[in-house]
Design a protein around this motif. Structure first.
Motif, PDB file in Angstrom:
ATOM      1  N   LYS A 117       0.810  -1.215   0.000  1.00  0.00           N
ATOM      2  CA  LYS A 117       0.000   0.000   0.000  1.00  0.00           C
ATOM      3  C   LYS A 117       0.845   1.267   0.000  1.00  0.00           C
ATOM      4  CE  LYS A 117      -3.956  -2.031  -0.074  1.00  0.00           C
ATOM      5  NZ  LYS A 117      -4.739  -1.973  -1.331  1.00  0.00           N
ATOM      6  N   ASN A 118       2.133   1.158   0.306  1.00  0.00           N
ATOM      7  CA  ASN A 118       2.995   2.334   0.389  1.00  0.00           C
ATOM      8  C   ASN A 118       3.617   2.744  -0.943  1.00  0.00           C
ATOM      9  OD1 ASN A 118       2.593   2.592   3.194  1.00  0.00           O
ATOM     10  ND2 ASN A 118       4.131   1.020   3.586  1.00  0.00           N
ATOM     11  N   VAL A 119       3.517   1.877  -1.971  1.00  0.00           N
ATOM     12  CA  VAL A 119       4.077   2.210  -3.292  1.00  0.00           C
ATOM     13  C   VAL A 119       3.081   1.792  -4.374  1.00  0.00           C
ATOM     14  CG1 VAL A 119       6.480   1.955  -2.531  1.00  0.00           C
ATOM     15  CG2 VAL A 119       5.294  -0.002  -3.528  1.00  0.00           C
ATOM     16  N   PRO A 120       3.076   2.460  -5.537  1.00  0.00           N
ATOM     17  CA  PRO A 120       2.184   2.057  -6.624  1.00  0.00           C
ATOM     18  C   PRO A 120       2.470   0.611  -7.047  1.00  0.00           C
ATOM     19  CG  PRO A 120       3.188   4.196  -7.075  1.00  0.00           C
ATOM     20  CD  PRO A 120       3.894   3.638  -5.889  1.00  0.00           C
ATOM     21  N   SER A 121       1.419  -0.196  -7.101  1.00  0.00           N
ATOM     22  CA  SER A 121       1.583  -1.618  -7.392  1.00  0.00           C
ATOM     23  C   SER A 121       0.728  -2.027  -8.583  1.00  0.00           C
ATOM     24  CB  SER A 121       1.185  -2.459  -6.170  1.00  0.00           C
ATOM     25  OG  SER A 121       1.947  -2.106  -5.026  1.00  0.00           O
ATOM     26  N   VAL A 122       1.371  -2.693  -9.559  1.00  0.00           N
ATOM     27  CA  VAL A 122       0.713  -3.105 -10.798  1.00  0.00           C
ATOM     28  C   VAL A 122       0.667  -4.629 -10.871  1.00  0.00           C
ATOM     29  CG1 VAL A 122       0.838  -3.081 -13.317  1.00  0.00           C
ATOM     30  CG2 VAL A 122       1.500  -1.058 -12.018  1.00  0.00           C
ATOM     31  N   PHE A 123      -0.466  -5.139 -11.328  1.00  0.00           N
ATOM     32  CA  PHE A 123      -0.623  -6.587 -11.525  1.00  0.00           C
ATOM     33  C   PHE A 123      -0.762  -6.851 -13.016  1.00  0.00           C
ATOM     34  CE2 PHE A 123      -3.058 -10.635 -11.489  1.00  0.00           C
ATOM     35  CZ  PHE A 123      -2.265 -11.367 -10.606  1.00  0.00           C
ATOM     36  N   ILE A 124       0.058  -7.754 -13.547  1.00  0.00           N
ATOM     37  CA  ILE A 124      -0.023  -8.135 -14.957  1.00  0.00           C
ATOM     38  C   ILE A 124      -0.699  -9.500 -15.075  1.00  0.00           C
ATOM     39  CG2 ILE A 124       1.269  -8.719 -17.050  1.00  0.00           C
ATOM     40  CD1 ILE A 124       3.473  -6.889 -16.155  1.00  0.00           C
ATOM     41  N   THR A 125      -1.726  -9.583 -15.909  1.00  0.00           N
ATOM     42  CA  THR A 125      -2.387 -10.867 -16.164  1.00  0.00           C
ATOM     43  C   THR A 125      -3.132 -10.801 -17.489  1.00  0.00           C
ATOM     44  OG1 THR A 125      -3.910 -12.545 -15.296  1.00  0.00           O
ATOM     45  CG2 THR A 125      -4.537 -10.246 -14.956  1.00  0.00           C
ATOM     46  N   HIS A 126      -3.240 -11.942 -18.148  1.00  0.00           N
ATOM     47  CA  HIS A 126      -4.106 -12.044 -19.332  1.00  0.00           C
ATOM     48  C   HIS A 126      -5.374 -12.799 -18.978  1.00  0.00           C
ATOM     49  CE1 HIS A 126      -1.841 -15.831 -19.334  1.00  0.00           C
ATOM     50  NE2 HIS A 126      -2.903 -16.356 -19.905  1.00  0.00           N
ATOM     51  N   GLN A 127      -5.524 -13.141 -17.693  1.00  0.00           N
ATOM     52  CA  GLN A 127      -6.691 -13.908 -17.247  1.00  0.00           C
ATOM     53  C   GLN A 127      -7.540 -13.094 -16.284  1.00  0.00           C
ATOM     54  OE1 GLN A 127      -6.390 -18.343 -16.645  1.00  0.00           O
ATOM     55  NE2 GLN A 127      -4.250 -17.814 -16.297  1.00  0.00           N
ATOM     56  N   LEU A 128      -8.393 -12.245 -16.834  1.00  0.00           N
ATOM     57  CA  LEU A 128      -9.378 -11.567 -15.999  1.00  0.00           C
ATOM     58  C   LEU A 128     -10.536 -12.523 -15.714  1.00  0.00           C
ATOM     59  CD1 LEU A 128      -9.390  -8.082 -17.760  1.00  0.00           C
ATOM     60  CD2 LEU A 128      -8.103  -8.808 -15.739  1.00  0.00           C
ATOM     61  N   LYS A 129     -10.752 -13.458 -16.620  1.00  0.00           N
ATOM     62  CA  LYS A 129     -11.683 -14.558 -16.385  1.00  0.00           C
ATOM     63  C   LYS A 129     -10.838 -15.819 -16.240  1.00  0.00           C
ATOM     64  CE  LYS A 129     -15.640 -15.070 -18.651  1.00  0.00           C
ATOM     65  NZ  LYS A 129     -16.698 -15.327 -17.657  1.00  0.00           N
ATOM     66  N   VAL A 130     -10.949 -16.482 -15.099  1.00  0.00           N
ATOM     67  CA  VAL A 130     -10.155 -17.678 -14.820  1.00  0.00           C
ATOM     68  C   VAL A 130     -11.025 -18.914 -15.051  1.00  0.00           C
ATOM     69  CG1 VAL A 130      -8.752 -18.900 -13.111  1.00  0.00           C
ATOM     70  CG2 VAL A 130      -8.806 -16.394 -13.128  1.00  0.00           C
ATOM     71  N   LEU A 131     -10.788 -19.586 -16.159  1.00  0.00           N
ATOM     72  CA  LEU A 131     -11.609 -20.737 -16.534  1.00  0.00           C
ATOM     73  C   LEU A 131     -11.327 -21.939 -15.645  1.00  0.00           C
ATOM     74  CD1 LEU A 131     -11.375 -20.544 -20.439  1.00  0.00           C
ATOM     75  CD2 LEU A 131     -13.008 -19.440 -18.912  1.00  0.00           C
ATOM     76  N   SER A 132     -12.383 -22.527 -15.123  1.00  0.00           N
ATOM     77  CA  SER A 132     -12.249 -23.742 -14.305  1.00  0.00           C
ATOM     78  C   SER A 132     -13.503 -24.604 -14.420  1.00  0.00           C
ATOM     79  CB  SER A 132     -11.982 -23.379 -12.840  1.00  0.00           C
ATOM     80  OG  SER A 132     -13.060 -22.598 -12.311  1.00  0.00           O
ATOM     81  N   GLY A 133     -14.090 -24.609 -15.614  1.00  0.00           N
ATOM     82  CA  GLY A 133     -15.299 -25.414 -15.820  1.00  0.00           C
ATOM     83  C   GLY A 133     -16.495 -24.825 -15.117  1.00  0.00           C
ATOM     84  N   SER A 134     -17.199 -25.659 -14.370  1.00  0.00           N
ATOM     85  CA  SER A 134     -18.430 -25.224 -13.683  1.00  0.00           C
ATOM     86  C   SER A 134     -18.156 -24.236 -12.554  1.00  0.00           C
ATOM     87  CB  SER A 134     -19.176 -26.444 -13.127  1.00  0.00           C
ATOM     88  OG  SER A 134     -18.362 -27.150 -12.203  1.00  0.00           O
ATOM     89  N   THR A 135     -16.889 -24.123 -12.130  1.00  0.00           N
ATOM     90  CA  THR A 135     -16.546 -23.198 -11.033  1.00  0.00           C
ATOM     91  C   THR A 135     -15.845 -21.940 -11.539  1.00  0.00           C
ATOM     92  OG1 THR A 135     -14.478 -24.406 -10.661  1.00  0.00           O
ATOM     93  CG2 THR A 135     -16.383 -25.064  -9.339  1.00  0.00           C
ATOM     94  N   THR A 136     -15.971 -21.641 -12.848  1.00  0.00           N
ATOM     95  CA  THR A 136     -15.319 -20.456 -13.414  1.00  0.00           C
ATOM     96  C   THR A 136     -15.713 -19.185 -12.672  1.00  0.00           C
ATOM     97  OG1 THR A 136     -15.034 -21.387 -15.632  1.00  0.00           O
ATOM     98  CG2 THR A 136     -15.187 -18.994 -15.487  1.00  0.00           C
ATOM     99  N   TRP A 137     -16.986 -19.069 -12.318  1.00  0.00           N
ATOM    100  CA  TRP A 137     -17.455 -17.872 -11.603  1.00  0.00           C
ATOM    101  C   TRP A 137     -16.715 -17.699 -10.281  1.00  0.00           C
ATOM    102  CZ3 TRP A 137     -19.556 -18.212  -6.705  1.00  0.00           C
ATOM    103  CH2 TRP A 137     -19.893 -19.512  -6.283  1.00  0.00           C
ATOM    104  N   LEU A 138     -16.449 -18.818  -9.578  1.00  0.00           N
ATOM    105  CA  LEU A 138     -15.785 -18.765  -8.282  1.00  0.00           C
ATOM    106  C   LEU A 138     -14.298 -18.455  -8.427  1.00  0.00           C
ATOM    107  CD1 LEU A 138     -15.792 -19.129  -5.226  1.00  0.00           C
ATOM    108  CD2 LEU A 138     -15.494 -21.603  -5.569  1.00  0.00           C
TER     109      LEU A 138
END
Length: 351
Positions: A117-138
């Protein structure tokens, strides 16, 4: 003094570390001092690429795949307490690094506990939706919970219809500001003579990396043509073995790998996202074998096959004869524009 930026890729195969290479180079070019933090093979790769920069070792996640892809999700659930413990240790380690190394910003590639929280922090990902079958929403909601701890989220893809990640990188309800920065690749396309008939690129966690290696080496006994086989094993020294028209490397650093891909007619690999970005940048023909049970790679492979870019199949079904189908596919295409690093790095300069 130069502002110090902590760059921390996940050690899950070599893809996360590899796609941080252009970011680290850009940070240095824009007057920052990159400090590299990771563990295992990812850290070893970046040490080889950037011996001039300081490196820090972070707590390892120690995640592995199930031998049977059907049990992939079950194995992740079983390993969840170990993962959460590692993330907690990671946060503590990052706090200490910030204090002792005078860090002005953080770029985390999928390391869930590398923020502060004390410094600007960036997260890199290509998975904003994480596929996991029937539990993708979770799985998606849990991932979003972690991402919300960061000040910004960078997606290595383009925002429009012409993109590489599909619904993985474009379906989200994040409160954290999301920026599509463009595909990341450490390579440049060269006008090279095609001297290699087949390039095999392996990577990813065990035991699936070894299982595919064993299968492919057996299948390649019936392949006529020059083959370069890169095992994806980061070791202290590079090794190469020659057997007829087959050359087997334990690993390649960026310069040699760029040259080798440019000189290859066809690439056989996992459908990992970093590999896809690299092959698109170099406009290569490819055949994909997704890691069994990994929904993300299975989705990407199917999408590229469906759109006529690259054939693919399940690991158990693969045979060398399938490579004959490549002529019916157009290969991957580079539609990416230059990444505006100066604008991205303003987040750190505002402090």
């Amino acid at each position: 003094m130069k502002q110090r930026i902590l760059v921390a890729p996940l050690n899950w195969g070599l893809g996360h570390a590899a796609r941080c290479i252009p970011i680290i180079k850009a940070l240095f070019a824009h007057g920052f001092e990159p400090i590299i933090a990771s563990d295992g093979a990812a850290l070893l790769l970046l040490k080889k690429e950037f011996p001039e920069f300081s490196t820090m070792e972070l707590p390892a996640y120690n995640m592995t795949y199930a031998k049977n892809g059907k049990f992939f999700k079950l194995k992740l659930i079983k390993d969840a307490p170990k993962l959460l413990k590692a993330i907690k240790a990671e946060k503590k380690a990052v706090a200490a690094i910030i204090e002792t190394q005078n860090i002005s910003g953080i770029i985390s590639d999928n390391r869930l506990g590398v923020y502060n929280k004390n410094v600007p922090s960036v997260f890199i990902t290509h998975q904003l939706k994480v596929l996991s079958g029937s539990t993708t929403w979770l799985s998606t909601k849990l991932h979003e919970k972690f991402i919300k701890q960061f000040d910004a989220c960078w997606v290595p893809d383009t925002k429009g219809e012409l993109n590489l990640s599909g619904k993985l990188g474009h379906d989200h309800s994040l409160d954290t500001p999301v920026t599509y920065i463009g595909a990341l690749s450490r390579f440049e396309k060269k006008d090279s003579t095609l001297t290699i008939d087949l390039l095999v690129l392996l990577s990813g966690p065990e035991p699936q990396r070894s299982l595919l290696e064993t299968k492919l080496l057996k299948e390649l006994e019936n392949y006529s043509g020059r083959i370069v086989f890169v095992r994806g094993l980061m070791e202290n020294q590079q090794t190469v073995k020659h057997k007829g028209t087959l050359s087997i490397y334990n690993f390649m650093t960026s310069e040699l790998l760029e040259k080798t891909i440019n000189e290859s007619r066809l690439v056989l690999s996992r459908s990992g996202y970093t590999t896809i970005m690299d092959l698109a940048k170099l406009e290569k023909k490819a055949f994909f074998i997704p890691t069994p049970g990994q929904s993300e790679q299975e989705y990407l492979a199917k999408q590229f096959t469906k759109k006529g870019f690259a054939p693919s199949c399940n690991q158990d079904d693969f045979s060398i004869k399938m490579l004959d189908d490549i002529s019916g596919f157009k290969g991957l295409t580079n539609f990416n524009s230059e990444i505006d690093y100066a604008n991205l790095f303003r987040l750190f300069q505002s402090e």
